[in-house]
Design a protein around this motif. Structure first.
Motif, PDB file in Angstrom:
ATOM      1  N   GLY A  60       0.805  -1.217   0.000  1.00  0.00           N
ATOM      2  CA  GLY A  60       0.000   0.000   0.000  1.00  0.00           C
ATOM      3  C   GLY A  60       0.837   1.265   0.000  1.00  0.00           C
ATOM      4  N   ILE A  61       0.141   2.385   0.070  1.00  0.00           N
ATOM      5  CA  ILE A  61       0.769   3.704   0.103  1.00  0.00           C
ATOM      6  C   ILE A  61      -0.239   4.676   0.705  1.00  0.00           C
ATOM      7  CG2 ILE A  61      -0.052   4.468  -2.170  1.00  0.00           C
ATOM      8  CD1 ILE A  61       2.791   5.663  -2.606  1.00  0.00           C
ATOM      9  N   GLU A  62       0.267   5.778   1.250  1.00  0.00           N
ATOM     10  CA  GLU A  62      -0.599   6.855   1.729  1.00  0.00           C
ATOM     11  C   GLU A  62      -0.150   8.147   1.057  1.00  0.00           C
ATOM     12  OE1 GLU A  62      -2.600   8.573   5.841  1.00  0.00           O
ATOM     13  OE2 GLU A  62      -0.718   7.449   5.976  1.00  0.00           O
ATOM     14  N   LEU A  63      -1.038   8.720   0.260  1.00  0.00           N
ATOM     15  CA  LEU A  63      -0.745   9.935  -0.481  1.00  0.00           C
ATOM     16  C   LEU A  63      -1.414  11.137   0.181  1.00  0.00           C
ATOM     17  CD1 LEU A  63      -1.388   8.598  -4.105  1.00  0.00           C
ATOM     18  CD2 LEU A  63       0.833   8.902  -2.997  1.00  0.00           C
ATOM     19  N   SER A  64      -0.687  12.246   0.266  1.00  0.00           N
ATOM     20  CA  SER A  64      -1.250  13.491   0.787  1.00  0.00           C
ATOM     21  C   SER A  64      -1.952  14.229  -0.345  1.00  0.00           C
ATOM     22  CB  SER A  64      -0.154  14.369   1.376  1.00  0.00           C
ATOM     23  OG  SER A  64       0.482  13.724   2.462  1.00  0.00           O
ATOM     24  N   ALA A  65      -3.181  14.649  -0.098  1.00  0.00           N
ATOM     25  CA  ALA A  65      -3.960  15.344  -1.122  1.00  0.00           C
ATOM     26  C   ALA A  65      -4.188  16.799  -0.724  1.00  0.00           C
ATOM     27  CB  ALA A  65      -5.306  14.646  -1.324  1.00  0.00           C
ATOM     28  N   GLU A  66      -4.477  17.619  -1.714  1.00  0.00           N
ATOM     29  CA  GLU A  66      -4.793  19.019  -1.444  1.00  0.00           C
ATOM     30  C   GLU A  66      -5.995  19.110  -0.505  1.00  0.00           C
ATOM     31  OE1 GLU A  66      -5.607  20.622  -5.256  1.00  0.00           O
ATOM     32  OE2 GLU A  66      -3.500  20.798  -5.852  1.00  0.00           O
ATOM     33  N   CYS A  67      -5.898  19.998   0.477  1.00  0.00           N
ATOM     34  CA  CYS A  67      -6.998  20.157   1.423  1.00  0.00           C
ATOM     35  C   CYS A  67      -6.901  21.550   2.047  1.00  0.00           C
ATOM     36  CB  CYS A  67      -6.920  19.080   2.513  1.00  0.00           C
ATOM     37  SG  CYS A  67      -8.298  19.099   3.683  1.00  0.00           S
ATOM     38  N   ARG A  69      -8.807  22.839   4.461  1.00  0.00           N
ATOM     39  CA  ARG A  69      -9.049  22.851   5.906  1.00  0.00           C
ATOM     40  C   ARG A  69      -8.716  21.478   6.483  1.00  0.00           C
ATOM     41  NH1 ARG A  69     -14.886  25.199   7.146  1.00  0.00           N
ATOM     42  NH2 ARG A  69     -13.999  25.027   9.250  1.00  0.00           N
ATOM     43  N   GLY A  70      -7.649  21.419   7.285  1.00  0.00           N
ATOM     44  CA  GLY A  70      -7.214  20.149   7.845  1.00  0.00           C
ATOM     45  C   GLY A  70      -6.275  19.432   6.899  1.00  0.00           C
ATOM     46  N   THR A  71      -6.281  18.116   6.975  1.00  0.00           N
ATOM     47  CA  THR A  71      -5.433  17.295   6.104  1.00  0.00           C
ATOM     48  C   THR A  71      -6.262  16.180   5.480  1.00  0.00           C
ATOM     49  OG1 THR A  71      -4.777  15.853   7.949  1.00  0.00           O
ATOM     50  CG2 THR A  71      -3.352  17.724   7.474  1.00  0.00           C
ATOM     51  N   MET A  72      -5.918  15.849   4.241  1.00  0.00           N
ATOM     52  CA  MET A  72      -6.597  14.760   3.541  1.00  0.00           C
ATOM     53  C   MET A  72      -5.555  13.794   2.996  1.00  0.00           C
ATOM     54  SD  MET A  72      -9.076  14.698   0.152  1.00  0.00           S
ATOM     55  CE  MET A  72      -9.949  16.170   0.639  1.00  0.00           C
ATOM     56  N   HIS A  73      -5.700  12.531   3.366  1.00  0.00           N
ATOM     57  CA  HIS A  73      -4.809  11.491   2.867  1.00  0.00           C
ATOM     58  C   HIS A  73      -5.632  10.421   2.156  1.00  0.00           C
ATOM     59  CE1 HIS A  73      -1.556  12.455   6.139  1.00  0.00           C
ATOM     60  NE2 HIS A  73      -1.660  13.387   5.212  1.00  0.00           N
ATOM     61  N   ILE A  74      -5.081   9.909   1.073  1.00  0.00           N
ATOM     62  CA  ILE A  74      -5.721   8.837   0.324  1.00  0.00           C
ATOM     63  C   ILE A  74      -4.828   7.605   0.396  1.00  0.00           C
ATOM     64  CG2 ILE A  74      -6.682   8.101  -1.880  1.00  0.00           C
ATOM     65  CD1 ILE A  74      -8.151  10.492  -0.791  1.00  0.00           C
ATOM     66  N   SER A 184      -8.479   2.720  -3.861  1.00  0.00           N
ATOM     67  CA  SER A 184      -8.267   3.929  -3.059  1.00  0.00           C
ATOM     68  C   SER A 184      -9.264   4.010  -1.906  1.00  0.00           C
ATOM     69  CB  SER A 184      -8.388   5.177  -3.932  1.00  0.00           C
ATOM     70  OG  SER A 184      -9.651   5.215  -4.579  1.00  0.00           O
ATOM     71  N   VAL A 185      -8.762   4.493  -0.769  1.00  0.00           N
ATOM     72  CA  VAL A 185      -9.571   4.616   0.445  1.00  0.00           C
ATOM     73  C   VAL A 185      -9.264   5.964   1.098  1.00  0.00           C
ATOM     74  CG1 VAL A 185      -9.926   3.721   2.797  1.00  0.00           C
ATOM     75  CG2 VAL A 185      -9.715   2.131   0.864  1.00  0.00           C
ATOM     76  N   LEU A 186     -10.293   6.678   1.514  1.00  0.00           N
ATOM     77  CA  LEU A 186     -10.093   7.935   2.223  1.00  0.00           C
ATOM     78  C   LEU A 186      -9.650   7.642   3.653  1.00  0.00           C
ATOM     79  CD1 LEU A 186     -10.319  11.036   2.308  1.00  0.00           C
ATOM     80  CD2 LEU A 186     -12.710  10.745   3.012  1.00  0.00           C
ATOM     81  N   ALA A 187      -8.439   8.081   4.005  1.00  0.00           N
ATOM     82  CA  ALA A 187      -7.902   7.838   5.338  1.00  0.00           C
ATOM     83  C   ALA A 187      -8.495   8.818   6.356  1.00  0.00           C
ATOM     84  CB  ALA A 187      -6.382   7.976   5.326  1.00  0.00           C
ATOM     85  N   HIS A 188      -8.617   8.364   7.590  1.00  0.00           N
ATOM     86  CA  HIS A 188      -9.054   9.172   8.744  1.00  0.00           C
ATOM     87  C   HIS A 188      -9.795  10.462   8.348  1.00  0.00           C
ATOM     88  CE1 HIS A 188      -5.231  11.062   7.648  1.00  0.00           C
ATOM     89  NE2 HIS A 188      -4.572  10.007   8.089  1.00  0.00           N
ATOM     90  N   HIS A 209     -15.884   9.602  -8.374  1.00  0.00           N
ATOM     91  CA  HIS A 209     -14.655   9.644  -9.162  1.00  0.00           C
ATOM     92  C   HIS A 209     -13.885   8.324  -9.097  1.00  0.00           C
ATOM     93  CE1 HIS A 209     -11.652  11.843 -11.455  1.00  0.00           C
ATOM     94  NE2 HIS A 209     -10.723  11.259 -10.728  1.00  0.00           N
ATOM     95  N   GLY A 210     -14.307   7.421  -8.214  1.00  0.00           N
ATOM     96  CA  GLY A 210     -13.632   6.130  -8.160  1.00  0.00           C
ATOM     97  C   GLY A 210     -13.116   5.717  -6.797  1.00  0.00           C
ATOM     98  N   LEU A 211     -13.364   6.523  -5.754  1.00  0.00           N
ATOM     99  CA  LEU A 211     -12.959   6.126  -4.404  1.00  0.00           C
ATOM    100  C   LEU A 211     -13.607   4.798  -4.042  1.00  0.00           C
ATOM    101  CD1 LEU A 211     -11.433   7.216  -1.786  1.00  0.00           C
ATOM    102  CD2 LEU A 211     -13.715   7.871  -0.986  1.00  0.00           C
ATOM    103  N   GLY A 212     -12.795   3.889  -3.481  1.00  0.00           N
ATOM    104  CA  GLY A 212     -13.314   2.562  -3.187  1.00  0.00           C
ATOM    105  C   GLY A 212     -13.734   2.338  -1.746  1.00  0.00           C
ATOM    106  N   GLY A 213     -13.213   3.137  -0.819  1.00  0.00           N
ATOM    107  CA  GLY A 213     -13.532   2.876   0.578  1.00  0.00           C
ATOM    108  C   GLY A 213     -13.282   4.078   1.458  1.00  0.00           C
TER     109      GLY A 213
END
Length: 281
Positions: A60-67, A69-74, A184-188, A209-213
């Motif tokens: 697996g991997i954890e990618l940081s996404a633009e956000c 307010r706060g933080t978004m990881h995929i 892909s899964v939206l983390a926390h 858009h294709g998010l799986g979980g």
């Protein structure tokens, strides 16, 4: 028992992938996902050691996404860690991190916190270097009383030592994980600081858009968080995943598989992720 969110020395954890596998076996885990930040360099070691330990390895991997307010990881699961496009894109992320680290050091030194790159390197692991390592260097130098204090005082978004860096959008992260053959899964999701109604809309848009979980089970969640995100997963037909976000000695009270004692990630999440892996051409 499974754990689908862990980090190694290849990002900001303190254990090697082999050590994580050994710990997972000792704690009776049936499966372990390695989800280092923006790197896949620990996956070969994970795969090489997991089979002998009777622990199913999930690359697996954890990618940081633009956000804003706060933080978004995929999170990405069952990715092909040799995928050329994935490797190219995360190398760009690494370059951006390197530039950012230099700018953070410049800011800190101007603020009177003397810190050298060598100080940070002593705290770093085998690949990705980021703010957690700078926080550890500040602590070692005696500038702060804890790594948390380093973030609260200097390194968190909006603090005087913070420097923004380029990130891919959440949709670009989803596309990249799909390109690498993963799910892909939206983390926390609670780290995205939006009102529930707006966050629910965002999750729905990512699903389209294709998010799986969605990571509905997480070590720091209260029961009401778990219920809410589980309900969203059911409503949106997303896979309900979870993990400890294990970083080793950086959070000594958090245990692999069970978090602070209350975490139980549903075993069926693993089968559902496998079933959602895109078919190969």
């Amino acid at each position: 028992m499974i754990d689908l969110h862990t980090h190694s020395v290849y990002s900001d954890g303190t254990n090697t992938p082999a050590e994580l596998v050994s710990m997972a076996a000792e704690r009776g885990l049936g499966a372990l996902a390695l989800t280092d930040h923006d790197t896949v360099k620990g996956i070969p070691e994970l795969l090489a050691t997991a089979e002998a330990a009777s622990v199913e390895a999930v690359p697996g991997i954890e990618l940081s996404a633009e956000c804003e307010r706060g933080t978004m990881h995929i999170l990405g699961y069952f990715i092909d860690h040799t995928c050329p496009i994935l490797l190219e894109k995360i190398e760009k992320i690494r370059t951006g991190r390197d530039i950012r680290n230099v700018e953070i050091l410049k800011k800190l030194n101007k603020l009177g916190y003397r810190l050298l790159w060598e100080d940070v390197e002593r705290q770093a692991g085998l690949d990705v270097v980021g703010r957690p390592h700078i926080a550890a260097a500040l602590l070692e130098r005696g500038h702060v009383k804890s790594k948390k204090a380093a973030f609260d005082l200097l390194l968190a978004k909006g603090r005087p030592g913070y420097v923004e860096r380029d990130r891919y959008s959440a949709k670009e992260c989803i596309d990249l994980i799909r390109e690498a053959g993963g799910v892909s899964v939206l983390a926390h999701p609670a780290t995205i600081y939006l009102p529930d109604e707006q966050l629910r809309i965002l999750v729905g848009e990512l699903k389209e858009h294709g998010l799986g979980g969605i990571e509905a089970h997480y070590a720091e969640y209260r029961p009401e968080n778990i219920r809410k995100f589980t309900e969203w997963a059911e409503e949106l037909e997303l896979i309900c995943t979870g993990g400890t976000d294990f970083h080793g000695a950086n959070s000594p009270d958090l245990k692999l598989g069970t978090g602070f004692g209350q975490l139980r990630v549903p075993d069926e999440a693993l089968d559902q992720l496998k079933a959602a892996v895109p078919p190969t051409a």
